[in-house]
Design an enzyme around this catalytic site. Structure first.
Site, PDB file in Angstrom:
ATOM      1  N   ASP A 162       0.831  -1.210   0.000  1.00 23.33           N
ATOM      2  CA  ASP A 162       0.000   0.000   0.000  1.00 23.33           C
ATOM      3  C   ASP A 162       0.865   1.259   0.000  1.00 23.33           C
ATOM      4  O   ASP A 162       0.438   2.306   0.476  1.00 23.33           O
ATOM      5  CB  ASP A 162      -0.919   0.001   1.223  1.00 23.33           C
ATOM      6  CG  ASP A 162      -0.138  -0.004   2.534  1.00 23.33           C
ATOM      7  OD1 ASP A 162       1.030  -0.440   2.521  1.00 23.33           O
ATOM      8  OD2 ASP A 162      -0.691   0.424   3.563  1.00 23.33           O
ATOM      9  N   GLU A 163       2.060   1.178  -0.564  1.00 18.74           N
ATOM     10  CA  GLU A 163       2.971   2.312  -0.597  1.00 18.74           C
ATOM     11  C   GLU A 163       3.136   2.824  -2.028  1.00 18.74           C
ATOM     12  O   GLU A 163       3.412   2.044  -2.944  1.00 18.74           O
ATOM     13  CB  GLU A 163       4.336   1.919  -0.027  1.00 18.74           C
ATOM     14  CG  GLU A 163       4.265   1.478   1.432  1.00 18.74           C
ATOM     15  CD  GLU A 163       5.593   0.968   1.944  1.00 18.74           C
ATOM     16  OE1 GLU A 163       6.487   0.702   1.103  1.00 18.74           O
ATOM     17  OE2 GLU A 163       5.742   0.831   3.160  1.00 18.74           O
TER      18      GLU A 163
END
Length: 212
Positions: A156-157
């Protein structure tokens, strides 16, 4: 041409035309045409055979180029979000830094992480989590210019590279826009999801002069 057969056309006192299809395993992708401006020189069967051979080589070359472009795209992009992946990000970032140094310009890097994203996967399943990441990718791209880069680092980066900004504070302005847009509710599979991003900002040349 549509039938896959060569077409021979000549009319008295008119140019002579010969056309053959460019055929691949996926069907006809185009046509190869030649013209003789001398009306007295009409194409023969041997000409048709030669042009068919040439068209096969041209079609094969086009297919190879398309395959090469496809493989290169897959190697440089994240399969889920279709954003540049980590390797392609560093390639773009290094190029952007080189331009910034050469032009004495500012450049900002935003590192975006979705808070508590694991809870989405645990609560609603990985399919919803994947769909959420795709929506986040679309929202991030909508927050920046076409010339900027939005990449997925992992999980989720995400990373945004903002080139040629006029002032270091512009990175903060974009970060605030990103935070506002990502914080808007997202409806997926009958669920309303609310996410909050954490965003780190680094500006060239204030915070460093290399990609790390």
């Amino acid at each position: 041409i549509r039938s896959g057969l060569p077409v021979l056309h000549s009319v008295q006192d008119s140019p002579s035309w010969l056309g053959v299809p460019l055929t691949t395993q996926n069907g006809i992708i185009g046509v190869l045409l030649v013209m003789s401006s001398a009306a007295s020189e009409c194409y023969t069967e041997s000409h048709k055979e030669l042009l068919l051979f040439v068209s096969a080589q041209v079609a094969a070359a086009i297919e190879r180029q398309k395959l090469h472009a496809r493989l290169q795209y897959l190697a440089q992009h994240d399969a889920l979000t279709r954003l540049p992946n980590r390797d392609f990000l560093y390639e773009r970032l290094n190029s952007a830094l080189a331009r910034a140094k050469r032009e004495h310009a500012y450049l900002a890097v935003l590192y975006v992480d979705l808070d508590d994203f694991k809870l989405v996967n645990d609560s609603y399943g990985h399919a919803v989590g994947d769909a959420l990441l795709q929506q986040v990718a679309l929202r991030l791209k909508a927050c920046v210019r076409e010339s900027d880069t939005v990449a997925r680092m992992s999980g989720d980066e995400f990373v945004l590279v903002l080139e040629n900004i006029k002032h270091p504070a512009h990175g903060l302005i974009v970060a605030q826009k990103v935070r506002k847009d990502l914080s808007q509710p997202i409806q997926l599979d009958g669920h309303v999801l609310n996410i909050v991003p954490s965003i780190g900002i680094a500006v060239y040349p204030e915070h460093g002069d290399d990609s790390q």
